[in-house]
Scaffold this motif. Structure first.
Motif, mmCIF file in Angstrom:
data_model
loop_
_atom_site.group_PDB
_atom_site.id
_atom_site.type_symbol
_atom_site.label_atom_id
_atom_site.label_comp_id
_atom_site.label_asym_id
_atom_site.label_seq_id
_atom_site.Cartn_x
_atom_site.Cartn_y
_atom_site.Cartn_z
ATOM 1 N N SER A 263 0.828 -1.195 0.000
ATOM 2 C CA SER A 263 0.000 0.000 0.000
ATOM 3 C C SER A 263 0.863 1.245 0.000
ATOM 4 O O SER A 263 1.927 1.268 0.625
ATOM 5 N N PRO B 47 -4.577 6.369 -7.545
ATOM 6 C CA PRO B 47 -5.568 5.425 -6.996
ATOM 7 C C PRO B 47 -6.095 4.455 -8.045
ATOM 8 O O PRO B 47 -6.394 3.294 -7.719
ATOM 9 N N THR C 295 -4.676 0.920 -8.434
ATOM 10 C CA THR C 295 -4.987 -0.122 -7.460
ATOM 11 C C THR C 295 -5.535 -1.362 -8.165
ATOM 12 O O THR C 295 -6.494 -1.275 -8.931
ATOM 13 N N THR D 212 -2.144 -1.313 -3.713
ATOM 14 C CA THR D 212 -3.215 -0.428 -3.294
ATOM 15 C C THR D 212 -2.682 0.987 -3.162
ATOM 16 O O THR D 212 -1.687 1.213 -2.459
ATOM 17 N N SER E 121 -3.851 4.865 -2.234
ATOM 18 C CA SER E 121 -4.937 5.658 -1.646
ATOM 19 C C SER E 121 -4.680 7.158 -1.775
ATOM 20 O O SER E 121 -3.562 7.563 -2.129
#
Length: 120
Positions: A11, A83, A86, A118, A120
């Motif tokens: 992430s 994003p 992802t 991932t 964010s």
């Protein structure tokens, strides 16, 4: 028997970088694919036996596909992640019909199990 194993996922925040690795590609022409939840698998980048690379438009200038000198490992260097990047990322090797940008027709003999990225 060829076994591909991906690693390096995880992430990060938007704008971050990540490097994915795939061992066992054996110097074959190879590629990276990704699949986001609810979406079809899509090609991301491919490299041929001579080392020439091609990319889907969405990652051009941000991702770099490469192989080590022995050709045993495949890499995907990803920068300025968004994003929309992802997805589960898969490496594929042993192309019978190499992926090219814009094509949904391809055939690879070997696939890894995937590594999650991932953003964010």
């Amino acid at each position: 028997h060829v076994q591909l194993v991906e690693s390096g996922g995880g992430s990060t925040h938007a704008g971050g970088s990540m490097i994915l690795s795939c061992t066992g590609s054996g110097g074959n022409c190879a590629a990276w694919f990704r699949q986001a939840p609810g979406k079809e698998r899509e090609g991301v980048a491919a490299i041929d036996n001579a080392g020439s690379a091609t990319y889907t438009y969405a990652v051009q200038g941000r991702f770099t596909i490469s192989k080590d000198n022995a050709g045993n490992s495949l890499f995907l260097q990803m920068s300025n992640l968004k994003p929309e990047d992802t997805a589960m990322y898969f490496c594929a090797a042993g192309c019978r019909a190499a992926w090219v940008p814009g094509s949904s027709s391809y055939e690879y003999s070997y696939w890894g199990q995937g590594t999650q990225v991932t953003v964010s």
